[in-house]
Design an enzyme around this catalytic site. Sequence first.
Site, PDB file in Angstrom:
ATOM      1  N   ASP A  81       0.814  -1.223   0.000  1.00 39.81           N
ATOM      2  CA  ASP A  81       0.000   0.000   0.000  1.00 39.81           C
ATOM      3  C   ASP A  81       0.844   1.268   0.000  1.00 39.81           C
ATOM      4  O   ASP A  81       0.440   2.288   0.546  1.00 39.81           O
ATOM      5  CB  ASP A  81      -0.909  -0.011   1.222  1.00 39.81           C
ATOM      6  N   GLU A 103      -0.581  -8.919  -1.322  1.00 38.94           N
ATOM      7  CA  GLU A 103      -1.155  -8.373  -0.093  1.00 38.94           C
ATOM      8  C   GLU A 103      -2.426  -7.578  -0.440  1.00 38.94           C
ATOM      9  O   GLU A 103      -2.640  -6.451   0.009  1.00 38.94           O
ATOM     10  CB  GLU A 103      -0.180  -7.498   0.695  1.00 38.94           C
ATOM     11  N   GLU A 117      -2.624   4.772   3.210  1.00 44.49           N
ATOM     12  CA  GLU A 117      -2.552   3.376   2.772  1.00 44.49           C
ATOM     13  C   GLU A 117      -3.905   2.784   2.373  1.00 44.49           C
ATOM     14  O   GLU A 117      -4.012   2.046   1.408  1.00 44.49           O
ATOM     15  CB  GLU A 117      -1.900   2.514   3.857  1.00 44.49           C
ATOM     16  N   HIS A 192       5.241   4.782  13.913  1.00 47.92           N
ATOM     17  CA  HIS A 192       5.633   5.680  12.822  1.00 47.92           C
ATOM     18  C   HIS A 192       4.455   6.178  12.009  1.00 47.92           C
ATOM     19  O   HIS A 192       4.619   7.004  11.139  1.00 47.92           O
ATOM     20  CB  HIS A 192       6.620   5.006  11.872  1.00 47.92           C
ATOM     21  N   ARG A 194       1.625   7.982  10.090  1.00 44.35           N
ATOM     22  CA  ARG A 194       1.345   9.402   9.807  1.00 44.35           C
ATOM     23  C   ARG A 194       0.179   9.898  10.660  1.00 44.35           C
ATOM     24  O   ARG A 194       0.197  10.992  11.202  1.00 44.35           O
ATOM     25  CB  ARG A 194       1.043   9.522   8.323  1.00 44.35           C
ATOM     26  N   HIS A 225      12.017   5.339  14.049  1.00 44.97           N
ATOM     27  CA  HIS A 225      11.870   5.630  12.624  1.00 44.97           C
ATOM     28  C   HIS A 225      12.633   6.938  12.333  1.00 44.97           C
ATOM     29  O   HIS A 225      12.594   7.872  13.121  1.00 44.97           O
ATOM     30  CB  HIS A 225      10.386   5.795  12.271  1.00 44.97           C
TER      31      HIS A 225
HETATM   32  C1  UD9 Z   1      -1.054   0.036   6.645  1.00 44.23           C
HETATM   33  C2  UD9 Z   1       0.036  -0.982   6.824  1.00 44.23           C
HETATM   34  O1  UD9 Z   1       0.150  -1.603   7.829  1.00 44.23           O
HETATM   35  N1  UD9 Z   1       0.870  -1.160   5.775  1.00 44.23           N
HETATM   36  C3  UD9 Z   1       2.013  -2.006   5.931  1.00 44.23           C
HETATM   37  C4  UD9 Z   1       3.190  -1.111   5.693  1.00 44.23           C
HETATM   38  O2  UD9 Z   1       4.280  -1.641   6.364  1.00 44.23           O
HETATM   39  P1  UD9 Z   1       4.479  -1.531   7.934  1.00 44.23           P
HETATM   40  O3  UD9 Z   1       3.411  -0.774   8.639  1.00 44.23           O
HETATM   41  O4  UD9 Z   1       4.650  -2.910   8.309  1.00 44.23           O
HETATM   42  O5  UD9 Z   1       5.752  -0.609   7.970  1.00 44.23           O
HETATM   43  P2  UD9 Z   1       6.949  -0.601   9.007  1.00 44.23           P
HETATM   44  O6  UD9 Z   1       6.451  -0.809  10.372  1.00 44.23           O
HETATM   45  O7  UD9 Z   1       7.701   0.610   8.677  1.00 44.23           O
HETATM   46  O8  UD9 Z   1       7.872  -1.829   8.585  1.00 44.23           O
HETATM   47  C5  UD9 Z   1       7.652  -3.040   9.172  1.00 44.23           C
HETATM   48  C6  UD9 Z   1       8.753  -3.971   8.711  1.00 44.23           C
HETATM   49  O9  UD9 Z   1      10.026  -3.378   9.036  1.00 44.23           O
HETATM   50  C7  UD9 Z   1      10.779  -4.272   9.836  1.00 44.23           C
HETATM   51  N2  UD9 Z   1      11.574  -3.470  10.770  1.00 44.23           N
HETATM   52  C8  UD9 Z   1      10.948  -2.584  11.623  1.00 44.23           C
HETATM   53  C9  UD9 Z   1      11.706  -1.841  12.493  1.00 44.23           C
HETATM   54  C10 UD9 Z   1      13.126  -1.989  12.497  1.00 44.23           C
HETATM   55  O10 UD9 Z   1      13.862  -1.344  13.258  1.00 44.23           O
HETATM   56  N3  UD9 Z   1      13.693  -2.875  11.613  1.00 44.23           N
HETATM   57  C11 UD9 Z   1      12.933  -3.617  10.746  1.00 44.23           C
HETATM   58  O11 UD9 Z   1      13.480  -4.398   9.971  1.00 44.23           O
HETATM   59  C12 UD9 Z   1       9.752  -5.155  10.517  1.00 44.23           C
HETATM   60  O12 UD9 Z   1      10.307  -6.435  10.781  1.00 44.23           O
HETATM   61  C13 UD9 Z   1       8.655  -5.263   9.459  1.00 44.23           C
HETATM   62  O13 UD9 Z   1       8.908  -6.305   8.551  1.00 44.23           O
HETATM   63  O14 UD9 Z   1       3.529  -0.990   4.327  1.00 44.23           O
HETATM   64  C14 UD9 Z   1       3.814  -2.233   3.699  1.00 44.23           C
HETATM   65  C15 UD9 Z   1       4.333  -1.982   2.283  1.00 44.23           C
HETATM   66  O15 UD9 Z   1       3.312  -1.481   1.470  1.00 44.23           O
HETATM   67  C16 UD9 Z   1       2.537  -3.028   3.668  1.00 44.23           C
HETATM   68  O16 UD9 Z   1       2.808  -4.291   3.045  1.00 44.23           O
HETATM   69  C17 UD9 Z   1       2.017  -3.240   5.080  1.00 44.23           C
HETATM   70  O17 UD9 Z   1       0.690  -3.785   4.995  1.00 44.23           O
END
Ligand code: UD9
Length: 379
Positions: A81, A103, A117, A192, A194, A225
Amino acid sequence: MAPVYAALAKRPEIFAPTWIATGQHSSLADQAFADFGVKPDMTVELKDVPAGVSAQVGATVAALAPALATSDPELVIVQGDTSSALAGALAAAARGVPVAHVEAGLRSFDFDHPNPEESIRVIIARLAQLHFAPTENAAANLRAEGFADRRIHVTGNTVVDALMSVLPTLPAWPETLEPPQAGKRLVLVTTHRRESWGDQIEGIARAVASISDAVPDAEIILPVHPNPVVRDPLATVLGTHPRVRLTPPLAYGDFVSVLRRSSLVLTDSGGVQEEAATLGVPTLVMRKVTERTEALDAGVAKLVGTDRDDIEALAIHLLTHEDDRQVMAQGGNPFGDGKAGERIASLLAREVGALRVVRSGETEGPDGAKDGTGRRSAS
Ligand SMILES: CC(=O)N[C@@H]1[C@@H](OP(=O)(O)OP(=O)(O)OC[C@H]2O[C@@H](n3ccc(=O)[nH]c3=O)[C@H](O)[C@@H]2O)O[C@H](CO)[C@@H](O)[C@@H]1O
């Protein structure tokens, strides 16, 4: 997306995948590429793009057009997203190239949470001809929006594939981090989103400080972040707290090592909700609404909102009532078996030859009947 790319690359007799990166969140993306030992075949250059989703999407679509002209794909696959995923789908549609969405079907049914998103994934769904839904619930969302059943496939989520691919080789604890003190329980926090920027991020920070004060045997690790809108309030409130460790973003393997050892997770992340469920770590989702209701139904996660008092109360309760925490830990993982990438590659091997592009934007009925006006079909 790495598990899909790897599965396609394992079938050179059928696929010649080209990975085009957009440079979005480049520092985090580069780290993730390194973690999975993959690197893009192409990276589009985005220069001096103003902040904001509209500018990002517009500039990325424009930058992807020549990249797609060069690679001339028969199918464009986008994941999730992000503005990059939306730009990829738009650039593909502009060339009449079918789109597959990994997804697919996640819905919070609230365009403000998460923003942008929810809007992005709804738009991508309209542009996609193939929907790879992580769960039956996501597939049901797509059917309810009128997408033809034969275009929807439940595959599990690739985030579980990625997690399971690193688990066997992970160290017990990351070399880059001081180990937790003996007898301490770990609480992992990430935030993180928004929609939480401003007062809510500050409230989350104050809740974390109160939890640490109330539960002295808890050690809190919070990878921060890099966005200053998130980083600065966290540093102000927690920077000197004795039992709260603010770290830079951790490498994926290090993050999973910490997650695996944690007693509780507080997060507004999507992927972390799924990883925690896979590892059986109880999770408090610091959002007003989550599209991962499967984790709530399984009992491994609870939607706690972004109110400081609510977060404090539930976190302290679970850290001081082990039976209740254990019940959550047994909830199970509803997000797949780690084979989503392989399933998607097998489905694509069967589907790509038969794909027709319905460019009217209308949805096809269950029997494939179309009610759109004007369409272009290509197989
Ligand atoms: C609305 C929503 O939920 N959308 C999601 C969003 O992703 P998110 O919300 O999961 O984003 P973050 O939390 O930034 O990343 C998480 C990832 O980062 C890894 N991580 C985290 C901290 C760190 O210090 N080291 C790391 O390695 C952690 O293991 C994990 O895998 O967008 C994706 C793409 O579109 C979507 O697929 C997904 O649905």
